[in-house]
Write a protein that holds these residues in place. Structure first.
Motif, mmCIF file in Angstrom:
data_model
loop_
_atom_site.group_PDB
_atom_site.id
_atom_site.type_symbol
_atom_site.label_atom_id
_atom_site.label_comp_id
_atom_site.label_asym_id
_atom_site.label_seq_id
_atom_site.Cartn_x
_atom_site.Cartn_y
_atom_site.Cartn_z
ATOM 1 N N PRO A 187 0.819 -1.215 0.000
ATOM 2 C CA PRO A 187 0.000 0.000 0.000
ATOM 3 C C PRO A 187 0.856 1.269 0.000
ATOM 4 C CG PRO A 187 -0.896 -1.607 1.519
ATOM 5 C CD PRO A 187 0.416 -2.164 1.059
ATOM 6 N N ALA A 188 0.446 2.241 -0.789
ATOM 7 C CA ALA A 188 1.182 3.500 -0.914
ATOM 8 C C ALA A 188 0.227 4.624 -1.265
ATOM 9 C CB ALA A 188 2.285 3.370 -1.973
ATOM 10 N N ILE A 189 0.631 5.843 -0.956
ATOM 11 C CA ILE A 189 -0.108 7.048 -1.331
ATOM 12 C C ILE A 189 0.895 8.020 -1.937
ATOM 13 C CG2 ILE A 189 -1.456 9.013 -0.504
ATOM 14 C CD1 ILE A 189 -2.433 7.263 1.800
ATOM 15 N N GLN A 190 0.582 8.552 -3.120
ATOM 16 C CA GLN A 190 1.470 9.496 -3.788
ATOM 17 C C GLN A 190 0.879 10.904 -3.744
ATOM 18 O OE1 GLN A 190 3.692 8.119 -7.457
ATOM 19 N NE2 GLN A 190 2.031 6.633 -7.484
ATOM 20 N N LEU A 191 1.675 11.840 -3.239
ATOM 21 C CA LEU A 191 1.319 13.249 -3.209
ATOM 22 C C LEU A 191 2.215 13.980 -4.200
ATOM 23 C CD1 LEU A 191 1.275 13.743 0.683
ATOM 24 C CD2 LEU A 191 -0.602 12.970 -0.788
ATOM 25 N N GLY A 192 1.608 14.690 -5.156
ATOM 26 C CA GLY A 192 2.385 15.391 -6.164
ATOM 27 C C GLY A 192 2.369 16.892 -5.940
ATOM 28 N N LEU A 193 3.493 17.547 -6.182
ATOM 29 C CA LEU A 193 3.592 19.001 -6.086
ATOM 30 C C LEU A 193 3.872 19.577 -7.468
ATOM 31 C CD1 LEU A 193 5.739 19.578 -2.852
ATOM 32 C CD2 LEU A 193 3.258 19.406 -3.090
ATOM 33 N N ASN A 194 3.136 20.635 -7.815
ATOM 34 C CA ASN A 194 3.380 21.304 -9.090
ATOM 35 C C ASN A 194 2.852 22.725 -9.004
ATOM 36 O OD1 ASN A 194 4.293 21.656 -11.666
ATOM 37 N ND2 ASN A 194 2.606 20.584 -12.671
ATOM 38 N N LEU A 195 3.413 23.586 -9.846
ATOM 39 C CA LEU A 195 3.027 24.989 -9.947
ATOM 40 C C LEU A 195 2.597 25.284 -11.371
ATOM 41 C CD1 LEU A 195 6.204 26.251 -8.110
ATOM 42 C CD2 LEU A 195 3.906 26.757 -7.265
ATOM 43 N N ASP A 196 1.964 26.432 -11.572
ATOM 44 C CA ASP A 196 1.696 26.836 -12.947
ATOM 45 C C ASP A 196 3.028 27.088 -13.637
ATOM 46 O OD1 ASP A 196 2.269 29.961 -13.175
ATOM 47 O OD2 ASP A 196 1.310 29.631 -11.234
ATOM 48 N N ARG A 197 3.026 26.981 -14.964
ATOM 49 C CA ARG A 197 4.285 26.979 -15.710
ATOM 50 C C ARG A 197 5.120 28.225 -15.458
ATOM 51 N NH1 ARG A 197 4.505 25.604 -22.057
ATOM 52 N NH2 ARG A 197 3.765 23.631 -21.177
ATOM 53 N N ALA A 198 4.502 29.401 -15.473
ATOM 54 C CA ALA A 198 5.269 30.639 -15.300
ATOM 55 C C ALA A 198 5.941 30.677 -13.932
ATOM 56 C CB ALA A 198 4.360 31.850 -15.483
ATOM 57 N N SER A 199 5.202 30.298 -12.898
ATOM 58 C CA SER A 199 5.761 30.314 -11.544
ATOM 59 C C SER A 199 6.880 29.299 -11.410
ATOM 60 C CB SER A 199 4.666 30.021 -10.518
ATOM 61 O OG SER A 199 3.665 31.013 -10.551
ATOM 62 N N LEU A 200 6.679 28.108 -12.001
ATOM 63 C CA LEU A 200 7.716 27.086 -11.923
ATOM 64 C C LEU A 200 8.970 27.533 -12.646
ATOM 65 C CD1 LEU A 200 8.638 24.270 -11.073
ATOM 66 C CD2 LEU A 200 7.585 23.369 -13.163
ATOM 67 N N HIS A 201 8.818 28.104 -13.834
ATOM 68 C CA HIS A 201 9.980 28.567 -14.592
ATOM 69 C C HIS A 201 10.746 29.641 -13.823
ATOM 70 C CE1 HIS A 201 8.853 27.081 -18.916
ATOM 71 N NE2 HIS A 201 8.872 26.123 -18.013
ATOM 72 N N GLU A 202 10.014 30.548 -13.207
ATOM 73 C CA GLU A 202 10.672 31.605 -12.433
ATOM 74 C C GLU A 202 11.417 31.011 -11.243
ATOM 75 O OE1 GLU A 202 9.568 35.715 -9.955
ATOM 76 O OE2 GLU A 202 8.000 34.588 -11.003
ATOM 77 N N ARG A 203 10.785 30.066 -10.572
ATOM 78 C CA ARG A 203 11.419 29.444 -9.410
ATOM 79 C C ARG A 203 12.672 28.677 -9.822
ATOM 80 N NH1 ARG A 203 8.309 26.018 -4.723
ATOM 81 N NH2 ARG A 203 7.107 27.945 -4.703
ATOM 82 N N LEU A 204 12.623 27.988 -10.954
ATOM 83 C CA LEU A 204 13.784 27.217 -11.401
ATOM 84 C C LEU A 204 14.950 28.126 -11.778
ATOM 85 C CD1 LEU A 204 12.063 24.394 -13.495
ATOM 86 C CD2 LEU A 204 12.929 24.282 -11.144
ATOM 87 N N ALA A 205 14.635 29.257 -12.418
ATOM 88 C CA ALA A 205 15.691 30.208 -12.762
ATOM 89 C C ALA A 205 16.350 30.761 -11.496
ATOM 90 C CB ALA A 205 15.121 31.341 -13.610
ATOM 91 N N GLN A 206 15.536 31.122 -10.513
ATOM 92 C CA GLN A 206 16.079 31.627 -9.241
ATOM 93 C C GLN A 206 16.940 30.571 -8.565
ATOM 94 O OE1 GLN A 206 12.525 32.732 -7.118
ATOM 95 N NE2 GLN A 206 12.326 34.712 -8.164
ATOM 96 N N ARG A 207 16.505 29.331 -8.668
ATOM 97 C CA ARG A 207 17.243 28.238 -8.033
ATOM 98 C C ARG A 207 18.621 28.068 -8.653
ATOM 99 N NH1 ARG A 207 15.359 21.894 -7.788
ATOM 100 N NH2 ARG A 207 15.724 21.584 -5.571
ATOM 101 N N VAL A 208 18.706 28.144 -9.983
ATOM 102 C CA VAL A 208 20.001 27.990 -10.642
ATOM 103 C C VAL A 208 20.926 29.150 -10.282
ATOM 104 C CG1 VAL A 208 21.183 27.883 -12.868
ATOM 105 C CG2 VAL A 208 19.071 26.581 -12.514
ATOM 106 N N HIS A 209 20.388 30.362 -10.268
ATOM 107 C CA HIS A 209 21.214 31.516 -9.873
ATOM 108 C C HIS A 209 21.713 31.359 -8.436
ATOM 109 C CE1 HIS A 209 21.014 34.174 -13.356
ATOM 110 N NE2 HIS A 209 19.740 33.838 -13.508
#
Length: 306
Positions: A187-209
């Motif tokens: 038995p398992a339960i999967q919880l997924g996290l996601n953002l709208d594309r613009a927010s995710l892209h902005e967060r990923l750019a900040q993360r790399v910097h």
């Protein structure tokens, strides 16, 4: 909720969405321990570029399957499956709940699902590669069509086509017969996290910097004498590959940052596609208030209905 009533909990989704933070919060609230399913966090020394949490950032929660491999080693999904399930059993034996966290989709499925991994034999693969060089690619593909028409119809690239023939020669089973079901091994339960594309892209750019500011270039320099260039997996990791090019003088630092951002966004898109294909994942937006409570409420409902 008591941990003994809970199944394995998996926190999944694209990179940069806060999976580690949610996993730690859940483990703290539920009495859990974390099992890493990010393939690059297996590697010792690959810290900044993989966003690996330092010990003081882990909320006092025990983390398993991090820093378990040298850079020259190649990660094995089959080996991870065994290790992860051993961790689950040990955590349950302590009266706690395993919290699997990571965005490496195949590794998550290996830990959670009924999957029979096909065998491998480097000697057979080498022989088949030599035969392709001697007889041509089409001869191998014609042979694959006879022994495994399902795989042949999938129009595999040459490497995968050779792999399919290798599996048949070793096991006598078509490569296509090893396709996994979406069926949990326990038995398992999967919880997924996601953002709208613009927010995710902005967060990923900040993360790399931020990774650049934290010293990713210096980390890569320190890993070179430890075998980063020789590692088939580690040398191709997003960020590490680009910063190797920067250190070698092929691109500028700004280009390394931009190429890493682009590659990270592309990787996140592939992760979203992978996890979206699994209707067992329940999705949450980490930018919304009360996410931890919403995740806990979902777990309460899921376990009460099971």
């Amino acid at each position: 909720m008591e941990s003994r009533n809970l199944p394995v909990i998996a926190v999944v989704g694209p990179t940069g969405t806060g999976k580690s933070d949610l996993a730690i919060a859940l483990a703290q609230r539920l009495g859990g321990e974390i099992v890493n399913a990010d393939a690059l966090q297996f590697y010792r020394g690959m810290d900044i570029g993989t966003a690996k949490l330092a010990m003081e950032q882990r909320g006092g929660i025990q983390h398993h399957l991090m820093d378990i491999m040298d850079l020259r080693e190649e990660a094995s999904v089959a080996q991870f499956q065994f290790q992860a399930r051993e961790c689950f059993a040990q955590i349950f034996s302590r009266g706690k709940v395993p919290v699997l966290v990571g965005g490496s989709g195949l590794y998550v499925r290996a830990a959670l699902d009924v999957i029979d991994f096909p065998p491998t034999d480097p000697a057979v693969r080498t022989r088949l590669e030599h035969e392709v060089q001697r007889d041509g690619e089409q001869t191998l593909r014609d042979h694959l069509a006879r022994i495994d028409p399902v795989s042949a119809a999938r129009k595999l690239d040459l490497r995968r086509a050779i792999r399919a023939v290798e599996v048949f020669e070793i096991s006598g089973r078509p490569f296509s017969s090893y396709m996994p079901e979406r069926k949990y091994v326990q038995p398992a339960i999967q919880l997924g996290l996601n953002l709208d594309r613009a927010s995710l892209h902005e967060r990923l750019a900040q993360r790399v910097h931020l990774m650049d500011a934290q010293g990713l270039a210096n980390e890569v320099r320190q890993l070179i004498p430890r075998g980063l260039r020789e590692g088939k997996t580690s040398s191709r990791a997003i960020g590490y590959q680009q910063y190797l090019d920067f250190i070698d003088g092929h691109i500028s630092r700004a280009e390394a940052i931009e190429q890493t951002i682009v590659a990270t966004r592309q990787f996140a898109r592939r992760q979203i596609t992978w996890f979206n294909a699994d209707d067992r994942v329940t999705w949450f937006d980490p930018s919304e208030d009360g996410m931890i409570e919403r995740a806990l409420e979902h777990l309460r409902q899921a376990t009460s209905n099971s």
